[in-house]
Design an enzyme around this catalytic site. Structure first.
Site, PDB file in Angstrom:
ATOM      1  N   ARG A 101      -6.909  -2.268  -7.943  1.00  0.00           N
ATOM      2  CA  ARG A 101      -7.296  -1.146  -7.068  1.00  0.00           C
ATOM      3  C   ARG A 101      -7.619   0.033  -7.968  1.00  0.00           C
ATOM      4  NH1 ARG A 101      -4.129   0.062  -1.493  1.00  0.00           N
ATOM      5  NH2 ARG A 101      -5.892   1.413  -1.058  1.00  0.00           N
ATOM      6  N   LYS A 127      -4.127  12.065   5.184  1.00  0.00           N
ATOM      7  CA  LYS A 127      -4.777  11.097   6.076  1.00  0.00           C
ATOM      8  C   LYS A 127      -5.536  11.793   7.201  1.00  0.00           C
ATOM      9  CE  LYS A 127      -4.048   7.364   5.801  1.00  0.00           C
ATOM     10  NZ  LYS A 127      -4.759   6.677   4.723  1.00  0.00           N
ATOM     11  N   ARG A 157       0.865  -1.182   0.000  1.00  0.00           N
ATOM     12  CA  ARG A 157       0.000   0.000   0.000  1.00  0.00           C
ATOM     13  C   ARG A 157       0.895   1.223   0.000  1.00  0.00           C
ATOM     14  NH1 ARG A 157       2.570   1.781   3.949  1.00  0.00           N
ATOM     15  NH2 ARG A 157       1.095   3.461   4.258  1.00  0.00           N
ATOM     16  N   GLY A 158       0.282   2.405  -0.094  1.00  0.00           N
ATOM     17  CA  GLY A 158       1.065   3.632  -0.226  1.00  0.00           C
ATOM     18  C   GLY A 158       1.154   3.966  -1.705  1.00  0.00           C
ATOM     19  N   ALA A 159       0.730   5.188  -2.057  1.00  0.00           N
ATOM     20  CA  ALA A 159       0.589   5.534  -3.472  1.00  0.00           C
ATOM     21  C   ALA A 159       1.875   5.311  -4.281  1.00  0.00           C
ATOM     22  CB  ALA A 159       0.087   6.970  -3.588  1.00  0.00           C
ATOM     23  N   ASP A 179      -1.679  13.680   0.321  1.00  0.00           N
ATOM     24  CA  ASP A 179      -2.301  12.974  -0.790  1.00  0.00           C
ATOM     25  C   ASP A 179      -2.504  13.901  -1.975  1.00  0.00           C
ATOM     26  OD1 ASP A 179      -3.772  11.193   1.673  1.00  0.00           O
ATOM     27  OD2 ASP A 179      -2.917  10.161  -0.037  1.00  0.00           O
TER      28      ASP A 179
END
Lengths: 370, 370
Positions: B96, B256, B55-57, B245
């Site tokens: 995703r 977040k 995970r994590g962009a 983000d």
């Protein structure tokens, strides 16, 4: 505004005295199960207090008061009735030595035992102890009701209210403090929804506040503590309502950790931030928030929840039990004496002076009662 | 300031191509166990992405890039090599669908496949795909390193730094964003302690940030999100460092949930609040925070943690994935191009203009990649 009946009781006395018993709602079983424990002896009660069957400073005060009645009943046949009652009271107070209100309730009923022991038979004394405990409990219930009435008048109709921790029926002998305001406003048709901070680390909001509000039929949703600020900024909340462990002479408020960021976010969003607490919580001997020591609790509470651990082994935690909100962020203090807007040194002194010498008994140690 | 080697890798390619494989550190097993998964097929990788193994962009971007290499290897013997690679890329992107960076990495390597398929044999094409994926990964690593260098210069010696969520090696192809600053400062002897918000509801701070910092030998303690404001007020923190983000054209920052209250508390305490993010995160097409839709995630995440539920049945939750911090609360934006103090419309436009057309690709959907 009419005061509603508490939808649930953290504690109640069953029967008379001698021959009665203390009934506690076992908060360690909530929200999964609603289990009442019937306690006949001080030893049972000490164990229950240690297990956190009952928590919340005012509720512990009432528990202590009734606990002395249990001590009196158990000593009925003894020659040294008063000595036995004193021993029981000491054991009771030691169950949670930092809980100031527990000691307060014990002291009130113990004073009656000391006064009556020479003049009356133990059986009659027990009746007096129960009357004293009931009076102590009734006073707490009346404080809650008054706070609820005064606070409800502050809320708009169909309000969305955000709250923190548990400050309701489970924490007091009556309707609560911040939640008393919500119960009373709801009885008048005034609550659209309550947003309850889950209140890490011990999750009193998710577990207890959500449970008691749902049981009372009040719409409630839980949120993570970090989400409250964004919701406030988004204009979705009409008021923030919290309790207090201790209010300093200048209006600074010590309360469950996570309260201060709510006050900052409410101020930034132009949403009123109300503190609901009896005047006994105001401590004029404490000049300001800087004088309040911050209790640091067991890191284990932060490293997981309810017995499950999710932080890597070898990593510690920082676990302050409460934080301090500067008085200038408090829109009003709602006490049994009414609504004090923008509490500060002068107005708080006047509030306490007007009603005669409250204050001084409160202690941050009560913060460990949440 | 020297850039340290990432103490751990979220992903790496093992071997050459054809014949190599993607190795992912299984983040669902952290912090209990450090397990690597070796993936040879797109189907395996899709399943792993769905399970949140990675995970994590930025890390998802690199994963997508290498995923196209897997698709190319699997189609070696097929007549319709390019068609098969396209099919694999589509399946990968669907693992995703809201993860913008995943799609970005896939697109970069797929473009090479389309360009080379007519000119070269599949085997040679696979070598080209791997070279393209490695270049994409190297670019991300270089962004992290540059952010780390620029940010480290902002911190005092022996700093106590507070951070939120996970923005480190586990979230990127390199050192991270906010954590890159911490790793780089630590390599220069500059970190006393990191205070890591646990970051409810998914606990990326307690589980992942605590794990990777401890593994790197950097002192770290976890705290409940609601405790940060009180610690800041208490003067115990030198700087707050978070990722982003999406940064709007006026400097408003979506990150977040739980970031905004940190910014408020930092401002009130006079502590600098730094946002570390590559310039690709700045979206000049987004005028301000009000234009950023707030993704609402599954309430179940809030009602408990890691499979354990503690909220009463029938009670819902409010679960915004992120919040918006007004640009005026940001002390500086730390990007690969340097430190931009007090980012606003003019300075952000100048920053992006100077380096030529970044911006516009970022999307809040990336917030679901945390």
């Amino acid at each position: 505004v009419k005061t509603p009946v508490p939808p649930v009781r953290a504690l109640r006395w069953e029967g008379e005295a001698p021959g009665g018993r203390l009934v506690l709602l076992d908060q360690t079983r909530l929200p999964e199960a609603e289990v009442e424990l019937r306690l006949d002896t001080v030893a049972e009660l000490v164990a229950a207090i240690r297990r956190l069957v009952v928590r919340g400073a005012p509720a512990l005060g009432c528990t202590g008061a009734y606990g002395v009645v249990l001590a009196g009943q158990a000593a009925l046949a003894a020659d040294d009735w008063l000595a036995r009652v004193e021993t029981g009271a000491t054991a009771l107070a030691a169950a949670r030595p930092t809980a100031v209100n527990l000691a307060l309730g014990i002291r009130r009923v113990l004073a009656v035992a000391r006064r009556q022991a020479a003049a009356a038979e133990p059986e009659a004394c027990c009746r007096d102890l129960l009357a004293a405990a009931r009076a102590f409990h009734a006073e707490d219930e009346a404080l809650c009701a008054a706070i609820g009435r005064h606070g409800a008048a502050l809320l708009p109709r169909q309000a969305t209210v955000l709250t923190h921790c548990n400050t309701g029926c489970l924490a007091t002998g009556g309707l609560g403090t911040a939640l008393a305001v919500i119960y009373t406003a709801h009885a008048g048709g005034g609550i659209r929804e309550v947003l309850a901070d889950e209140t890490r680390p011990l999750l009193q909001g998710a577990r207890l506040t959500a449970w008691e509000l749902r049981r009372a039929g009040i719409p409630v949703r839980v949120l993570c503590d970090g989400a409250a600020a964004g919701l406030l900024r988004g204009g979705r909340v009409d008021a923030v309502l919290v309790g207090a462990d201790r209010v300093a002479a200048n209006g600074d408020v010590a309360n469950k950790v996570g309260t201060y960021p709510l006050a900052l976010a409410a101020r930034a969003a132009g949403v009123p931030f109300y503190v609901a607490a009896p005047t006994t919580t105001v401590d004029l001997a404490c000049p300001d928030g800087a004088a309040i020591p911050i209790e640091e609790r067991d890191p284990e509470e932060v490293l997981g929840a309810l017995g499950r651990r999710w932080t890597p082994a070898g990593v510690g935690a920082c676990n302050p039990a409460f934080d301090v909100t500067p008085g200038e962020l408090v829109s009003a203090l709602v006490s049994e004496r009414g609504v004090l807007e923008h509490p500060d040194r002068a107005t708080l002194a006047a509030l306490l002076g007007a009603g005669g010498g409250a204050g001084g008994q409160a202690d941050t140690a009560a913060s460990s009662s949440g």
